[in-house]
Design a protein around this motif. Structure first.
Motif, mmCIF file in Angstrom:
data_model
loop_
_atom_site.group_PDB
_atom_site.id
_atom_site.type_symbol
_atom_site.label_atom_id
_atom_site.label_comp_id
_atom_site.label_asym_id
_atom_site.label_seq_id
_atom_site.Cartn_x
_atom_site.Cartn_y
_atom_site.Cartn_z
ATOM 1 N N CYS A 138 -0.151 -8.028 8.468
ATOM 2 C CA CYS A 138 -0.044 -8.550 7.103
ATOM 3 C C CYS A 138 1.380 -8.993 6.795
ATOM 4 C CB CYS A 138 -0.452 -7.457 6.112
ATOM 5 S SG CYS A 138 0.831 -6.216 5.953
ATOM 6 N N THR A 186 5.030 -4.942 3.013
ATOM 7 C CA THR A 186 5.806 -3.824 3.591
ATOM 8 C C THR A 186 5.593 -2.558 2.752
ATOM 9 O OG1 THR A 186 7.633 -4.636 2.267
ATOM 10 C CG2 THR A 186 7.628 -5.269 4.600
ATOM 11 N N CYS A 187 4.361 -2.102 2.651
ATOM 12 C CA CYS A 187 4.069 -0.912 1.845
ATOM 13 C C CYS A 187 4.745 0.303 2.493
ATOM 14 C CB CYS A 187 2.565 -0.709 1.739
ATOM 15 S SG CYS A 187 1.738 -2.203 1.146
ATOM 16 N N CYS A 211 2.839 2.955 4.761
ATOM 17 C CA CYS A 211 1.896 2.434 5.749
ATOM 18 C C CYS A 211 2.449 2.381 7.175
ATOM 19 C CB CYS A 211 1.503 1.013 5.352
ATOM 20 S SG CYS A 211 0.436 0.223 6.558
ATOM 21 N N ARG A 218 1.232 -1.491 9.617
ATOM 22 C CA ARG A 218 2.149 -2.625 9.830
ATOM 23 C C ARG A 218 3.021 -2.365 11.055
ATOM 24 N NH1 ARG A 218 5.535 -6.185 9.184
ATOM 25 N NH2 ARG A 218 5.621 -7.936 7.852
ATOM 26 N N ASP A 260 -6.617 -6.500 8.107
ATOM 27 C CA ASP A 260 -5.794 -5.457 7.493
ATOM 28 C C ASP A 260 -5.446 -5.866 6.068
ATOM 29 O OD1 ASP A 260 -5.568 -3.666 9.764
ATOM 30 O OD2 ASP A 260 -4.535 -5.378 10.684
ATOM 31 N N ASP A 261 -5.146 -7.131 5.860
ATOM 32 C CA ASP A 261 -4.956 -7.696 4.527
ATOM 33 C C ASP A 261 -5.396 -9.160 4.558
ATOM 34 O OD1 ASP A 261 -2.228 -8.920 2.544
ATOM 35 O OD2 ASP A 261 -4.313 -8.488 2.007
ATOM 36 N N GLU A 269 -5.045 -7.126 -0.257
ATOM 37 C CA GLU A 269 -3.913 -6.506 -0.951
ATOM 38 C C GLU A 269 -3.756 -7.196 -2.294
ATOM 39 O OE1 GLU A 269 -0.105 -5.992 -2.544
ATOM 40 O OE2 GLU A 269 -0.798 -7.893 -1.703
ATOM 41 N N ARG A 284 4.498 -1.851 -3.651
ATOM 42 C CA ARG A 284 3.366 -2.752 -3.934
ATOM 43 C C ARG A 284 3.754 -3.558 -5.172
ATOM 44 N NH1 ARG A 284 -1.196 -2.392 -0.307
ATOM 45 N NH2 ARG A 284 -2.828 -2.084 -1.883
#
Ligand code: SF4
Length: 503
Positions: free
Chosen positions: A163, A166-167, A170, A173, A207-208, A242, A282
């Motif tokens: 994705c 940059t959460c 997580c 990633r 994933d997103d 997302e 987010r």
């Protein structure tokens, strides 16, 4: 390639053992199915036992600590059964906890790690391959590995991995990197192939999916518009979008959803608190999410919009947790994950008792969402109709369920790896799938005495003797319960360890 030792050459027509060391991740379960199809379509035989196989392939997940442990336990268990067999370790754990995987491989004569996006390495292992890994088309889970997964039977199309976000909590990633999208026409061709095969429900996986096309100069609106333009039979569902990128595209997406071709989408809000969302990195607010769901409901009233929340992140207060419970009510249903620190992500700052209290609140909410939680992902468009009628079709079966058969196979691997002996003369002598459970029998070597155990699907509410992420273990033979002598207690403890459970 994420690392290798020694040389692995899989002879033509070899027997290959494939193991999936987790449940639940749509992407990874498809990769397991593809690994299986790759070897089978290239003339190899998929073996039930690592001892009989030329190599063993273990697909892993590292999404949370328990899945990592499950994967490392599987590596150890399979090594015990086939100590000289070359090992191929695939999946996200090879990136997220590479050091620990390498530790678990110490002493293995030959091994290779194949991370996400490196599947071409399989072609180096199988010199006789007529079909390259990327040419293999796998769109359905295999019940051999995913029997307990409610998405079994759904036709799935992977549209992208990774994705553009940059959460901070997580690790996906870390494992998958930035977005890598499948070209639109390739996605369309795969969907059309599924419809030709008679599938009417197509599950789009990424994933997103909101990041789709960021590497191709196209975007998610163009993809979904192309898939739904001009009518057609199939219905779609998609996991996951997302919110910040989804909201940025919402004006373009709403006319697509108005075509009523989507049964279901997943929009992970993750928190009902703007402070926690900021800590998660987010970039949207709770108000943005509420507004987006309201507009979706207006454009596509029949479409199920579900979500995911993480609780216990970044010192989340009790009020902020309650705000997530409150925000959950604007969705058709909400899934909750308790936050578990992973490599490179923040530590947890909430006391264990408070997390237990929140888990209880979450379970009460899930129970209120009722049986639909179980069936919702089974066959979405049909489920949508059941949802409207508030009726649940779940009925019992005479023969052992796939879940029970698959669980019996997994537990057997653990028992065999441990050698079946427990303690004080006790050992596991029988294990079998029975309806929707697995029954185990332990007997004593010197006296006419037995203990019977039942393993069922994990239920945090149900009383049990021990549990793991997937199972509850219960002692069912009365006399053992009524007169637990020291020897029995030692044997019970040994069984809990053997099955990788905790009390
Ligand atoms: S969008 Fe999803 S995969 Fe990407 S960083 Fe955030 S949580 Fe991870």
């Amino acid at each position: 390639m994420s690392g290798a030792a020694g040389k692995i050459e899989v002879p033509a027509g070899a027997r290959v053992f494939v193991h999936q060391a987790f449940t639940c991740c749509p992407y990874a379960a498809m990769i397991t199915a593809k690994i299986h199809d790759y070897f089978e379509q290239n003339g190899c035989t998929i073996s039930d036992h690592p001892e009989e196989a030329a190599i063993s392939v273990i697909n892993t997940c590292g999404f949370n600590a328990s899945r990592s442990e499950q994967a490392l336990r599987s590596i150890r268990a399979i090594r015990k059964r086939a100590p000289t067999s070359p090992l191929v370790i695939a999946g996200c754990l090879t990136r997220i906890e590479r050091g620990r995987v390498q530790e678990a491989l110490e002493g293995v004569p030959a091994w290779v790690m194949i991370g996400p996006g490196e599947h071409g390495t399989f072609d180096d292992l199988l010199a006789s391959a007529v079909l390259q890994f990327d040419e293999v088309q796998s769109n359905l889970y295999k019940d051999r590995y995913s029997s307990g997964d409610p998405r079994l039977g759904l036709y799935q199309v992977l549209v992208s991995t990774g994705c553009l976000n940059t959460c901070s909590y997580c690790v996906i990633r870390q494992a998958k990197g930035t977005v890598s999208s499948k070209p639109i026409e390739q996605v369309v061709a795969e969907v059309e192939r599924g419809l030709e095969l008679g599938h009417r429900d197509v599950f789009l996986v990424g994933d997103d999916i909101s990041s789709y096309g960021g590497d191709l100069g196209v975007d998610v609106v163009q993809l979904l518009d192309r898939l739904t333009r001009g009518g057609g039979e199939g219905r779609f569902s998609a996991e996951a979008f997302e919110p910040s990128r989804f909201i940025a595209h919402l004006d373009g997406l709403l006319p697509v959803f108005e075509r009523d071709r989507f049964s279901w989408i997943v929009l992970p809000a993750q928190s009902g608190s703007d402070r926690v969302l900021e800590a998660m990195n987010r970039s949207y607010t709770v108000a943005d999410v509420r507004d987006a769901v309201a507009r979706l409901k207006q454009a596509a009233p029949g479409m199920i919009v579900s979500t995911d929340f993480i609780f216990g992140f970044a010192g989340e207060t009790a009020e902020e947790f309650e705000a997530s419970i409150d925000l959950a009510s604007v969705f058709d249903y909400a899934n909750f994950n308790d936050y578990e620190p992973r490599p490179g992500t923040p530590d947890i700052e909430i006391a264990a008792e408070e997390m237990e209290r929140r888990k209880a609140v979450v379970n009460a909410l899930l129970r209120k969402q009722g049986g639909q939680v179980q069936v919702l992902t089974r066959n979405r468009s049909v489920v949508c109709d059941w949802w409207k009628d508030g009726d649940s079709p779940m009925v019992g079966r005479r023969a052992p369920t796939r879940w029970a058969v698959e669980s019996a196979r997994r537990l057997e691997t653990m028992v065999e790896a441990g050698g079946a002996a427990l303690a004080s003369g006790w050992s596991v002598t029988r294990l079998k799938a029975d309806l929707d459970r697995v029954m185990l029998l332990a007997t004593h070597e010197d006296r006419d005495d037995v203990m019977e155990f039942m393993v069922v699907r994990r239920d945090e509410k149900a009383p049990c003797m021990a549990f793991s992420d997937d199972y509850n273990l219960t002692l069912v033979s009365d006399e053992a319960v009524d007169r637990p002598d020291e020897e029995r207690m030692a044997a019970l403890d040994a069984l809990v360890d053997l099955l990788g459970m905790r009390c």
